[in-house]
Design an enzyme around this catalytic site. Structure first.
Site, PDB file in Angstrom:
ATOM      1  N   GLY A 705       0.821  -1.204   0.000  1.00 17.87           N
ATOM      2  CA  GLY A 705       0.000   0.000   0.000  1.00 17.87           C
ATOM      3  C   GLY A 705       0.851   1.248   0.000  1.00 17.87           C
ATOM      4  O   GLY A 705       2.043   1.216   0.302  1.00 17.87           O
ATOM      5  N   GLY A 707       0.431   5.841   0.396  1.00 16.50           N
ATOM      6  CA  GLY A 707      -0.420   6.985   0.675  1.00 16.50           C
ATOM      7  C   GLY A 707       0.330   8.270   0.477  1.00 16.50           C
ATOM      8  O   GLY A 707       1.399   8.313  -0.142  1.00 16.50           O
ATOM      9  N   GLY A 710       3.855   8.127   2.450  1.00 19.01           N
ATOM     10  CA  GLY A 710       4.803   7.028   2.394  1.00 19.01           C
ATOM     11  C   GLY A 710       4.194   5.759   1.844  1.00 19.01           C
ATOM     12  O   GLY A 710       3.068   5.739   1.357  1.00 19.01           O
ATOM     13  N   ASP A 833      -8.418  11.231   9.805  1.00 25.81           N
ATOM     14  CA  ASP A 833      -8.291  10.639   8.469  1.00 25.81           C
ATOM     15  C   ASP A 833      -8.871   9.229   8.466  1.00 25.81           C
ATOM     16  O   ASP A 833      -8.318   8.318   7.888  1.00 25.81           O
ATOM     17  CB  ASP A 833      -6.820  10.606   8.033  1.00 25.81           C
ATOM     18  CG  ASP A 833      -6.671  10.404   6.529  1.00 25.81           C
ATOM     19  OD1 ASP A 833      -7.650  10.647   5.798  1.00 25.81           O
ATOM     20  OD2 ASP A 833      -5.585  10.000   6.099  1.00 25.81           O
TER      21      ASP A 833
END
Length: 995
Positions: A705, A707, A710, A833
Site C-alpha cells: 500500500g 499513501g 509514504g 483521516d
C-alpha cells in the site's frame, strides 16, 4: 475537440489562434484527469480568464503558447493524459509531490523543447517511457519516489545534455547502464533504492563533473571501481546497503577532497578506516556502520574535521581488545559541531574515558552499547547538556551513577542496563523531565526506588528489574500515568503491598513485579489498568482471591500469578477474557471447579499445577470430577433464540450510535497534549539494515500500500521471524516528518485492542545520508476494509463476500476504538483521516484503526470562542469513513451518486422505502443464499462464547431490508441536533458490553 484529435493533430506555427486553442484544450484535458484537488487549484482553469493566467501555467508573453506547468505540492490526484504531447512549446513540467498515478504516456517524447521534467514523489507505475529519448534538450530528469518498474531504457542514452538524473526510490531492475558514463555534463546521479544488480560500471568514472553519486539500497556486488573514487568533484558519495566488498582506499580523502557526505554502511567492506578522511576538510557525515571494518579509529586525523556533524561506526569489528581503544575520543573534542557519535556493537575494550565530557555541547546522541567498556561514568557527563540519547548498555561499567547526570535536561532515552553499576539509583534522575525511556535493569543498584522519578511525567517505559532494590514500591512511581509501554520492577527485593495507586497506570501494556517479596492482596484498583496486556505477579507472597474488578482487563493476553498464596475459586470471568492466551496460576491454593470456556479450553496455554483442591475442567487437564456440582448448574452457556430483525436492528443501533456519538468532540477538560520525543525504538530497536533485509530491500513484490506520506511493505523481521507491516515515510513529501511525529505521539500514549498495534519504530539515516523514518506494525492478514468494500475484479474472485454481520462487527470495533480515543485518553485524540483504507482486518476479521499521521490532540476546554473555532476548523483529512459506505458499497466520492449528491443525502433519499435499491449488491446475494438456506437458521443468530462476537451467519433476505433501514438511519445521524438525542455514549457502551 476530442482527445484523439488532440493526440494526432499537427500543430500550427507559434502565435496562431489555432495553436493557442490546442494548448487550451490540452490543459482542459489535463484538468479532466484530476480526481482530487483539495486546494482547488483547478478552479481558476475556466473560461473566465485566459489560460495563460491559470494557476501553475506560464506562457510566452508574445505567442501565448504554454511554456511551463508548475503544480508542485498541491496534493492533486489524477493521471497525465496522452494529449500532453501537444504542448510542443513546453520547456518545463513540475508535478513533484502530488498523488498522480498510472503509467507515463509515451507522448511525453513529443515535447522536444522540454528541458526540465520533474514527476518525483508521486505514484506513477509501469516502465519509463522509451520515447523520452526524443526530448534531447532535457537537462533535468527527476522521477524518484514512484513505482516505476523494469530496466532503465537504453534509448535514454541519447540524453547527452543531462545535468541531473534522479531515478532513486522506485522498483527498477536490471543493471546500471554503462552508457550513463557518456553524460559528460551530469552533476547529480541518484539511482538508489531500486533493485539493480551486478556491479557498478567503471564507465561512470568518466563523469568528471559529478558532485552527487548515490547507488545505495540496491543489490549491487563486487568492488567500487577505482575510477569512481577518482572523481574529485564528488561531495556526496552513497553506496550503503548493497553487497559491496573490498577495502576503502587509504587515500580516499585526498582523491575526494570535496567530500561532504560519505555513506557506505550495510556492506561487506573490510580493512581499516582511512586516516586520509581528514583531508576532506568539509566532511560533515561519515557513516560506515554494519560492515566488517577492523583496527583502531584514526581519532587524531578525524579530530581535524571541524565541520563533522555525524560519525557512525556502529556494528563493525573495531577495536584491538586492548587498553587504549577509546583514546580517539579525546581528539573528537575538536569537532565542535558534532551531533551524533555511534560506536555501538564493536570490540572496544577500554576504560570509559573522561574525555567524553569534552565532546561538543551540540552532541545529541551518544551510543556505545555492546562493547567491552569498563570503568565508571565520570561526573563530567553533565557537560553534554544537549544529549537526547545516551546508551552504554551491555558493557562492564561499574561504580555509582553520578548525580550530575541530572543536568541532562533534554535527555529522552537513557540506557544503562546490563552493566555492574551499584549504589543507589540517583535521585537526580527526577530532574530529567523530558525522559521517555529509562533502562537500568541488570545491575547491582541497591536501596529504595527514588520517589523523584515521579517528576518524569513523560516516561513511557521504566525498567528497574534485576537489581538489589529494597523497600516498598513508592506510591509516586506506581502513579506515573504516562507509562504506556511497560513498568518492570521484577527480580529485586521489594516488600510491602502493590499500592492501590496502581490504578493510575491506565495506559500501561505490561506490568511486571515478579520475583520480589511483595505481600497482601491484589488491589481492586488494578482493574483500572484497562490497556494491560501482560501481568506478571509470580514468585511473591500475595494472598487472597482474584478480585472481580480484573474482569475489566479485556485486553489481557498473558497473566502469571504462580508461586504465591492465592486461594478461593478461580473466577468465571477469567474464561471470558477473549484475548487471554497464557495463564499460569500454579503453586497456589485455589479450589473448586475450574471454568470451562476461553483460556480454560486451551491446555497448552494454561498451567494449574500444585493447586490440590481444583476440580472439573476439560479432561485433558486430568482434574478430578466435582462431586458437589448440582445437575442444574447455572454455569451452562445459554444460547438464546434471537429473532433476526430485532437482533440486526439492536446491534446496528448500538454499534453505529456509539460510532456516531464518538465522532463528536468531548467538551470535558483534558490534560495537556503529549510532547514529541526521540524515537529510537518502541519495545526493542530495529535497525535500518534489518528493515531493508525484512522487506527484500523494499521491493515492489513486498509493497502492500501507499499513501500521501509514504509506502507500506510486508516484511519478516530477521531477529524473530515476525511478519510485520513496515510504513516507510517519504520525508521528501511536505508534512511527512510531522506525520511521523504525530503518529508516534498518538500511538505512544494509547493502547486498545481495536487500534493497530505498533511493534517498533526506526529513526535513522538511509544509505544516501537522508533522514529515514518508519513505523513497524503488526501485519493484518486480511488487509484493509477498503479492499473488502471495493475489491478489484481479481480480489473479488479471491475472497468471500463481506457479510452483513461482519460489517456490523467491524462497525462495533471502529466505534469502540473511537470511543476510547475521544473519551478515555488523557488527552482526547481525533484521528482526522478515518476511512476504509485505514481500517485493517486481522485473521479473525477484527478491525484495527491505523494511520495516525493526521491525528490531533484536543486541548483543554477554553472559554475563548475563537480558539475553539480554530481548533475545530483545523481538523482536516481525506474524505473518508461514513457509515452508509459500509452497506451501500459506494465511496463518498463515487460518481454514481449523481451531481451534487453526497453519500449522506444519497442514502437519506433512499430510506426507508428504497433501501434495497442502494444496498451493496453482495448483500443481496447473501439474502438470496439465506432464503435457500436450511430452516434451522431462520430465527437465530449464534453467539461465539470465546470472542463475544457474532458468528458470520446468513441474514434472511426478506428481513434484510428492515435490518438495513435501521442501520442506515443511525448512520445518517451526523448533525449536532440529532446527536443531542443520543446524549450519553457511556450508557450505550454499557449496553454494547452486554450484547
Amino acid at each position: 475537440m476530442s482527445a484523439a484529435v488532440l493526440e494526432s493533430a499537427t500543430l500550427p506555427s507559434s502565435g496562431t489562434s489555432l495553436g493557442n486553442e490546442t494548448d487550451r484544450m490540452v490543459l482542459l484535458d489535463f484538468k479532466k484527469r484530476i480526481s482530487e484537488d483539495p486546494f482547488h487549484i483547478m478552479r481558476s482553469w475556466n473560461d473566465s480568464i485566459h489560460f495563460c493566467s491559470w494557476a501553475g501555467v506560464t506562457c510566452n508573453r508574445i505567442t501565448k503558447r504554454v511554456l511551463t506547468l508548475e503544480l508542485e505540492s498541491q496534493k492533486l490526484v489524477g493521471s497525465i493524459p496522452p494529449s500532453i504531447g501537444n504542448l510542443t512549446f513546453l520547456t518545463g513540467i513540475n508535478l513533484r509531490r502530488n498523488n498522480f498515478h498510472g503509467e507515463l504516456p509515451q507522448e511525453l517524447g513529443r515535447l522536444q523543447s522540454l528541458q526540465h521534467l520533474n514527476l518525483s514523489v508521486n505514484s506513477f507505475s509501469g516502465k519509463i517511457p522509451t520515447n523520452i529519448s526524443h526530448c534531447t534538450q532535457l537537462r533535468v530528469l527527476e522521477l524518484y519516489s514512484n513505482k516505476l518498474i523494469g530496466p532503465i531504457p537504453d534509448q535514454l542514452s541519447s540524453l547527452l545534455d543531462l545535468n541531473i538524473l534522479l531515478f532513486d526510490k522506485n522498483n527498477l531492475t536490471g543493471t546500471i547502464p554503462s552508457w550513463i558514463g557518456n553524460f559528460s555534463s551530469l552533476c547529480s546521479l541518484y539511482i538508489g533504492g531500486n533493485n539493480f544488480q551486478g556491479s557498478i560500471p567503471k564507465e561512470l568514472g568518466r563523469l568528471t563533473g559529478l558532485q552527487a553519486f548515490s547507488v545505495a539500497v540496491n543489490n549491487l556486488s563486487g568492488m567500487v571501481p577505482s575510477s569512481i573514487y577518482n572523481i574529485s568533484s564528488i561531495s556526496i558519495f552513497g553506496v550503503s546497503q548493497n553487497q559491496l566488498r573490498g577495502e576503502l582506499p587509504p587515500n580516499v580523502g585526498f582523491i575526494l577532497p570535496n567530500l561532504e557526505q560519505f555513506h557506505a554502511g550495510g556492506n561487506k567492506f573490510t580493512g581499516n578506516i582511512p586516516a586520509s578522511f581528514s583531508n576532506a576538510s568539509r566532511l560533515r557525515y561519515l557513516n560506515l556502520p554494519e560492515n566488517d571494518l577492523t583496527g583502531t579509529v584514526p581519532g587524531e586525523s578525524l579530530g581535524r574535521l571541524r565541520s563533522l556533524v555525524g560519525l557512525n561506526f556502529g556494528a563493525n569489528r573495531l577495536g584491538t581488545g586492548k587498553s587504549g581503544d577509546l583514546n580517539f575520543i579525546s581528539f573528537l573534542s575538536n569537532c565542535t559541531s558534532l551531533e551524533g557519535l555511534a560506536l555501538y556493537d564493536n570490540q572496544f575494550r577500554d576504560e570509559l574515558p573522561s574525555s567524553i565530557s569534552n565532546l561538543s555541547t551540540q552532541l545529541t546522541s551518544l551510543t556505545m552499547e555492546k562493547n567491552l567498556i569498563y570503568g565508571s561514568i565520570n561526573r563530567g557527563i553533565g557537560n553534554l547538556v544537549n544529549l537526547t540519547l545516551f546508551g552504554v548498555s551491555y558493557n562492564f561499567l561499574i561504580g555509582k551513577i553520578p548525580e550530575e547526570i541530572g543536568r541532562l535536561q533534554k535527555l529522552g532515552e537513557l540506557y544503562l542496563n546490563d552493566n555492574k553499576f551499584y549504589g543507589p539509583i540517583p535521585s537526580s534522575l527526577g530532574n530529567l523531565t523530558s525522559l521517555t525511556e529509562l533502562y537500568v535493569s541488570g545491575n547491582r543498584f541497591e536501596g529504595s526506588i527514588p520517589p523523584t522519578l515521579a517528576n518524569c511525567q513523560r516516561l513511557l517505559a521504566l525498567d528497574l528489574s534485576r537489581n538489589n532494590l529494597t523497600g516498598p514500591i513508592p506510591q509516586e512511581v506506581i502513579g506515573i500515568s504516562s507509562l504506556s509501554i511497560y513498568l518492570l520492577l521484577s527480580n529485586n527485593y521489594l516488600t510491602g503491598s502493590l499500592p492501590a495507586k496502581v490504578s493510575d497506570l491506565a495506559k500501561v501494556v505490561e506490568l511486571d513485579v515478579s520475583g520480589n517479596n511483595l505481600s497482601g492482596e491484589i488491589p481492586t484498583t488494578l482493574g483500572n489498568c484497562i490497556m494491560l496486556e501482560r501481568l506478571y505477579l509470580e514468585n511473591n507472597k500475595f494472598e487472597g482471591t482474584i478480585p472481580q474488578s480484573l474482569k475489566s482487563l479485556r485486553s489481557l493476553e498473558e497473566m502469571d500469578i504462580s508461586r504465591n498464596n492465592f486461594s478461593g475459586q478461580i473466577p468465571e470471568f477469567m474464561g471470558k477474557l477473549s484475548f487471554l492466551k497464557n495463564l499460569n496460576v500454579a503453586n497456589n491454593n485455589f479450589q473448586g471447579e475450574l471454568p470451562k470456556e476461553g483460556i480454560f479450553l486451551n491446555a497448552s496455554g494454561l498451567s494449574i499445577l500444585r493447586n490440590g483442591r481444583l476440580c472439573g475442567g476439560i479432561p485433558r487437564l486430568g482434574l478430578p470430577p466435582c462431586s458437589n456440582i448440582k445437575a442444574h448448574s447455572s454455569r451452562g452457556l445459554l444460547v438464546p433464540k434471537v429473532v433476526i430483525p430485532a437482533a440486526c436492528a439492536l446491534a446496528s443501533i448500538i454499534a453505529l450510535s456509539c460510532f456516531i456519538v464518538t465522532c463528536s468532540m468531548s467538551n470535558k477538560p483534558r490534560g495537556t497534549p503529549v510532547s514529541s520525543r526521540s524515537y529510537k525504538d518502541w519495545k526493542s530497536g530495529v535497525s535500518y539494515k534489518e528493515l531493508v533485509e525484512s522487506t527484500n530491500r523494499f521491493s515492489r513484490e513486498n509493497l502492500i500500500g501507499s499513501g500521501s506520506f509514504g509506502s507500506v511493505y510486508k516484511g519478516v523481521l530477521p531477529s524473530d521471524g515476525i511478519v510485520v507491516a513496515v510504513k516507510v515515510l517519504n520525508l521528501q513529501q511536505q508534512g511527512a516528518s510531522n506525520s511521523f511525529i504525530r503518529e508516534c505521539e498518538a500511538l505512544r500514549s494509547v493502547r486498545h485492542r481495536n487500534l493497530l498495534k505498533i511493534i517498533t519504530t526506526c529513526s535513522s539515516i538511509d544509505n544516501q545520508g537522508n533522514d529515514f523514518k518508519s513505523l513497524v506494525y503488526e501485519y493484518s492478514v486480511n488487509g484493509s476494509l477498503d479492499v473488502w468494500l471495493h475489491p478489484t475484479d481479481d480480489e473479488q474472485s479471491q475472497r468471500e463476500r463481506l457479510s452483513l454481520v461482519q460489517r456490523l462487527n467491524i462497525a462495533i470495533d471502529i466505534g469502540s476504538a473511537l470511543e476510547y480515543l475521544h473519551h478515555h485518553c488523557e488527552t482526547s485524540i481525533v484521528h482526522c483521516d478515518l476511512k476504509p483504507s485505514n481500517v485493517l482486518l486481522d485473521e479473525d476479521m477484527v478491525a484495527h484503526i491505523g494511520d495516525f499521521g493526521l491525528a490531533k490532540f484536543l486541548l483543554e476546554a477554553t472559554d475563548n470562542p475563537s480558539q475553539s473555532q480554530t481548533m475545530s476548523t483545523g481538523l482536516k483529512g481525506t474524505i473518508g469513513y461514513i457509515p452508509p459506505e459500509m452497506f451501500t458499497g459506494k465511496r463518498p466520492t463515487d460518481g454514481m451518486l449523481g451531481d451534487g449528491k453526497s453519500i449522506h443525502n444519497f442514502t437519506a433519499m433512499a430510506i426507508p422505502d428504497h433501501v434495497m435499491d442502494i444496498v451493496d449488491p453482495s448483500l443481496l446475494i447473501e439474502a438470496e443464499d439465506a432464503d435457500a438456506h436450511d430452516d434451522r437458521y431462520e430465527n437465530e443468530v449464534q453467539e461465539n462464547p470465546i470472542t463475544n462476537r457474532h458468528d458470520h451467519g446468513l441474514v434472511q433476505g426478506r428481513k434484510l431490508d428492515e435490518c438495513l433501514v435501521s442501520v442506515m438511519q443511525i448512520g445518517l445521524v451526523w448533525d449536532s441536533h440529532a446527536l443531542k438525542h443520543l446524549e450519553d455514549s457511556e450508557c450505550l457502551w454499557t449496553l454494547l458490553s452486554t450484547k
